[in-house]
Scaffold this motif. Structure first.
Motif, PDB file in Angstrom:
ATOM      1  N   VAL A 283      86.373  80.011 -19.307  1.00 26.47           N
ATOM      2  CA  VAL A 283      87.241  80.910 -18.531  1.00 26.47           C
ATOM      3  C   VAL A 283      87.429  80.433 -17.099  1.00 26.47           C
ATOM      4  O   VAL A 283      88.240  80.998 -16.356  1.00 26.47           O
ATOM      5  CB  VAL A 283      86.691  82.355 -18.529  1.00 26.47           C
ATOM      6  CG1 VAL A 283      86.601  82.895 -19.933  1.00 26.47           C
ATOM      7  CG2 VAL A 283      85.327  82.426 -17.836  1.00 26.47           C
ATOM      8  N   GLY A 284      86.658  79.407 -16.702  1.00 23.64           N
ATOM      9  CA  GLY A 284      86.821  78.859 -15.366  1.00 23.64           C
ATOM     10  C   GLY A 284      86.301  79.736 -14.255  1.00 23.64           C
ATOM     11  O   GLY A 284      86.988  79.972 -13.262  1.00 23.64           O
ATOM     12  N   CYS A 285      85.074  80.242 -14.402  1.00 24.89           N
ATOM     13  CA  CYS A 285      84.497  81.090 -13.349  1.00 24.89           C
ATOM     14  C   CYS A 285      83.065  80.648 -13.066  1.00 24.89           C
ATOM     15  O   CYS A 285      82.489  79.818 -13.774  1.00 24.89           O
ATOM     16  CB  CYS A 285      84.540  82.560 -13.751  1.00 24.89           C
ATOM     17  SG  CYS A 285      83.426  82.998 -15.099  1.00 24.89           S
ATOM     18  N   ASP A 286      82.469  81.233 -12.036  1.00 20.26           N
ATOM     19  CA  ASP A 286      81.108  80.913 -11.629  1.00 20.26           C
ATOM     20  C   ASP A 286      80.124  81.424 -12.675  1.00 20.26           C
ATOM     21  O   ASP A 286      80.234  82.555 -13.166  1.00 20.26           O
ATOM     22  CB  ASP A 286      80.814  81.557 -10.274  1.00 20.26           C
ATOM     23  CG  ASP A 286      79.398  81.275  -9.816  1.00 20.26           C
ATOM     24  OD1 ASP A 286      79.124  80.143  -9.416  1.00 20.26           O
ATOM     25  OD2 ASP A 286      78.574  82.212  -9.881  1.00 20.26           O
ATOM     26  N   ALA A 287      79.145  80.582 -13.048  1.00 17.20           N
ATOM     27  CA  ALA A 287      78.190  80.938 -14.101  1.00 17.20           C
ATOM     28  C   ALA A 287      77.359  82.161 -13.730  1.00 17.20           C
ATOM     29  O   ALA A 287      77.068  83.010 -14.573  1.00 17.20           O
ATOM     30  CB  ALA A 287      77.284  79.745 -14.414  1.00 17.20           C
ATOM     31  N   ARG A 288      76.968  82.274 -12.452  1.00 16.05           N
ATOM     32  CA  ARG A 288      76.152  83.423 -12.044  1.00 16.05           C
ATOM     33  C   ARG A 288      76.932  84.726 -12.158  1.00 16.05           C
ATOM     34  O   ARG A 288      76.409  85.753 -12.607  1.00 16.05           O
ATOM     35  CB  ARG A 288      75.648  83.223 -10.626  1.00 16.05           C
ATOM     36  CG  ARG A 288      74.556  82.139 -10.498  1.00 16.05           C
ATOM     37  CD  ARG A 288      74.221  81.841  -9.072  1.00 16.05           C
ATOM     38  NE  ARG A 288      75.381  81.278  -8.360  1.00 16.05           N
ATOM     39  CZ  ARG A 288      75.357  80.903  -7.082  1.00 16.05           C
ATOM     40  NH1 ARG A 288      74.252  81.052  -6.365  1.00 16.05           N
ATOM     41  NH2 ARG A 288      76.436  80.386  -6.525  1.00 16.05           N
ATOM     42  N   GLN A 289      78.205  84.674 -11.762  1.00 13.57           N
ATOM     43  CA  GLN A 289      79.042  85.862 -11.895  1.00 13.57           C
ATOM     44  C   GLN A 289      79.234  86.217 -13.367  1.00 13.57           C
ATOM     45  O   GLN A 289      79.238  87.389 -13.747  1.00 13.57           O
ATOM     46  CB  GLN A 289      80.407  85.617 -11.233  1.00 13.57           C
ATOM     47  CG  GLN A 289      81.416  86.754 -11.407  1.00 13.57           C
ATOM     48  CD  GLN A 289      80.930  88.050 -10.791  1.00 13.57           C
ATOM     49  OE1 GLN A 289      80.298  88.040  -9.729  1.00 13.57           O
ATOM     50  NE2 GLN A 289      81.209  89.171 -11.453  1.00 13.57           N
ATOM     51  N   LEU A 290      79.360  85.188 -14.203  1.00 10.72           N
ATOM     52  CA  LEU A 290      79.566  85.440 -15.628  1.00 10.72           C
ATOM     53  C   LEU A 290      78.333  86.098 -16.257  1.00 10.72           C
ATOM     54  O   LEU A 290      78.457  86.963 -17.121  1.00 10.72           O
ATOM     55  CB  LEU A 290      79.893  84.134 -16.350  1.00 10.72           C
ATOM     56  CG  LEU A 290      80.406  84.329 -17.773  1.00 10.72           C
ATOM     57  CD1 LEU A 290      81.581  83.412 -18.066  1.00 10.72           C
ATOM     58  CD2 LEU A 290      79.292  84.070 -18.786  1.00 10.72           C
ATOM     59  N   VAL A 291      77.139  85.691 -15.812  1.00  7.43           N
ATOM     60  CA  VAL A 291      75.914  86.311 -16.340  1.00  7.43           C
ATOM     61  C   VAL A 291      75.906  87.805 -16.007  1.00  7.43           C
ATOM     62  O   VAL A 291      75.535  88.640 -16.842  1.00  7.43           O
ATOM     63  CB  VAL A 291      74.664  85.613 -15.762  1.00  7.43           C
ATOM     64  CG1 VAL A 291      73.406  86.422 -16.079  1.00  7.43           C
ATOM     65  CG2 VAL A 291      74.536  84.200 -16.328  1.00  7.43           C
ATOM     66  N   ARG A 292      76.312  88.148 -14.798  1.00  6.41           N
ATOM     67  CA  ARG A 292      76.367  89.565 -14.416  1.00  6.41           C
ATOM     68  C   ARG A 292      77.378  90.320 -15.277  1.00  6.41           C
ATOM     69  O   ARG A 292      77.143  91.448 -15.699  1.00  6.41           O
ATOM     70  CB  ARG A 292      76.717  89.697 -12.938  1.00  6.41           C
ATOM     71  CG  ARG A 292      75.588  89.283 -12.000  1.00  6.41           C
ATOM     72  CD  ARG A 292      75.866  89.725 -10.573  1.00  6.41           C
ATOM     73  NE  ARG A 292      76.976  88.957  -9.995  1.00  6.41           N
ATOM     74  CZ  ARG A 292      76.812  87.824  -9.324  1.00  6.41           C
ATOM     75  NH1 ARG A 292      75.588  87.314  -9.160  1.00  6.41           N
ATOM     76  NH2 ARG A 292      77.852  87.194  -8.809  1.00  6.41           N
ATOM     77  N   THR A 293      78.525  89.675 -15.544  1.00 10.07           N
ATOM     78  CA  THR A 293      79.546  90.322 -16.363  1.00 10.07           C
ATOM     79  C   THR A 293      79.063  90.500 -17.797  1.00 10.07           C
ATOM     80  O   THR A 293      79.311  91.541 -18.421  1.00 10.07           O
ATOM     81  CB  THR A 293      80.850  89.492 -16.350  1.00 10.07           C
ATOM     82  OG1 THR A 293      81.282  89.313 -15.005  1.00 10.07           O
ATOM     83  CG2 THR A 293      81.947  90.184 -17.141  1.00 10.07           C
ATOM     84  N   LEU A 294      78.372  89.506 -18.321  1.00  5.99           N
ATOM     85  CA  LEU A 294      77.805  89.646 -19.664  1.00  5.99           C
ATOM     86  C   LEU A 294      76.813  90.802 -19.727  1.00  5.99           C
ATOM     87  O   LEU A 294      76.735  91.520 -20.732  1.00  5.99           O
ATOM     88  CB  LEU A 294      77.113  88.342 -20.073  1.00  5.99           C
ATOM     89  CG  LEU A 294      78.021  87.204 -20.559  1.00  5.99           C
ATOM     90  CD1 LEU A 294      77.211  85.932 -20.750  1.00  5.99           C
ATOM     91  CD2 LEU A 294      78.724  87.590 -21.852  1.00  5.99           C
ATOM     92  N   GLY A 295      76.053  90.982 -18.642  1.00  8.57           N
ATOM     93  CA  GLY A 295      75.135  92.117 -18.587  1.00  8.57           C
ATOM     94  C   GLY A 295      75.880  93.437 -18.663  1.00  8.57           C
ATOM     95  O   GLY A 295      75.435  94.390 -19.334  1.00  8.57           O
TER      96      GLY A 295
END
Length: 332
Positions: free
Chosen positions: A34-46
């Motif tokens: 999706v082309g985004c920051d991995a740390r932000q993606l982890v929060r979104t997955l949460g």
């Protein structure tokens, strides 16, 4: 759509859509996809886990899988439906309280004053969006908002929308012929008047806004908000009177009754001509030449078997050429 209807953020919706398209994925794989920051993606997955839309894979807890949309999203949909039902009940309760207070208004409370051009624009927009049955509008220059011709969202909900345009709206370019065609295509009913006494928005015959806007002193611009009363009844009667006198408008030959050999351009020229626009103004509105307008008017006079434009107007009325809109029928 997911973000609008089910309350997901755009990021959550995008990541969920990506996750359901694969068997499983790690946060790093999703971030790359999706082309985004991995740390932000982890929060979104949460967040998706908390909503029951994603879960960790049993075979590898470092990987995530999507919950079945039919089950997970249906639960969210039911939750939103319940929230909307509660909101509707609250709205009905507030409306009853408001109506009870309105019945107790004295003569001095029938009209409220709205101060400021921006506040007026916002209130007009809110009124139109909240309409349930009908919006009636006098549109004249200077234009106060894009709401003089609606975008169709109100009509799409089954709300009847009638607007009378003062001819100066066309003369001065505040409204174009193309805008009228577009508005009518959505189901809006449009008529043209030589002049209008005021600007006016009436919603559901329950309240009205009378904008008092001018360019001379912007600090003093505002509007009157009129509640249910004999004054509102008078405004409604004024609109209906002007509506009956206003020139009906057609944009295609199919809407011209009891006439043959008339093309779309003929119908458009006829409508604009009967509003009182000059041939030059008609040519500008229709993006054609003055010579073409004059030639097509002569053609219409030949069809009607008349010698003058005054006779043409009389014959149009007598033959009912523009009766297509009388009952709100739209042909665009």
């Amino acid at each position: 759509m997911l973000s609008d209807v089910l309350g997901l953020t755009p990021e959550e919706a995008e990541i969920y859509r990506t996750l359901i398209s694969v068997a499983s994925a790690t946060p790093a794989e999703l971030a790359e996809s999706v082309g985004c920051d991995a740390r932000q993606l982890v929060r979104t997955l949460g967040m998706l886990e908390g909503r029951g839309l994603a879960a960790r894979s049993l075979g590898d807890t470092a990987r995530f899988v999507a919950s079945p949309p039919a089950a997970a999203l249906r639960a969210l949909l039911l939750q939103r439906q319940n929230e909307l039902k509660l909101a509707e009940l609250e709205l009905e309760s507030l409306d009853e309280i408001y109506r009870a207070a309105t019945l107790g208004r004295g003569v001095a409370d029938v009209v409220d004053v709205i101060h400021g051009a921006e506040v007026v624009r916002e209130r007009v927009g809110q009124m139109q969006l909240g309409a349930r049955e009908e919006v009636m509008n006098f549109a004249k220059v200077p234009v106060i908002s894009a709401g003089n011709l609606t975008d169709g969202a109100v009509i799409a909900r089954g709300v009847r929308y009638r607007v009378i345009l003062e001819r100066a709206m066309l003369d001065e370019g505040a409204t174009s012929f193309d805008e009228i065609v577009q508005a009518r295509a959505t189901g809006e009913e449009v008529r043209i008047a030589e002049t209008l006494p005021l600007k006016l928005f009436i919603v559901d015959r329950e309240f009205a806004i009378v904008p008092l806007l001018g360019s001379a002193n912007a600090a003093k611009t505002g509007a009157l908000l009129v509640h249910e009363s004999s004054l509102l009844d008078a405004l409604i009667a004024l609109f209906e009177s002007e509506w009956g006198r206003a020139t009906q408008f057609v944009t295609s030959a199919g809407a011209v009754q009891n006439a043959s050999a008339i093309e779309d351009l003929d119908a458009q020229i006829l409508s604009l001509s009967l509003t009182g626009l000059t041939d030059q103004a008609i040519a500008a509105q229709l993006r054609t030449s003055l010579r073409t307008v004059q030639r097509r008017v002569r053609h219409l006079m030949d069809i009607a078997k008349v010698q003058t434009r005054m006779q043409l107007g009389f014959q149009v009325a007598r033959l009912g050429w523009l009766e297509a809109e009388r009952d709100g029928n739209q042909t665009a």
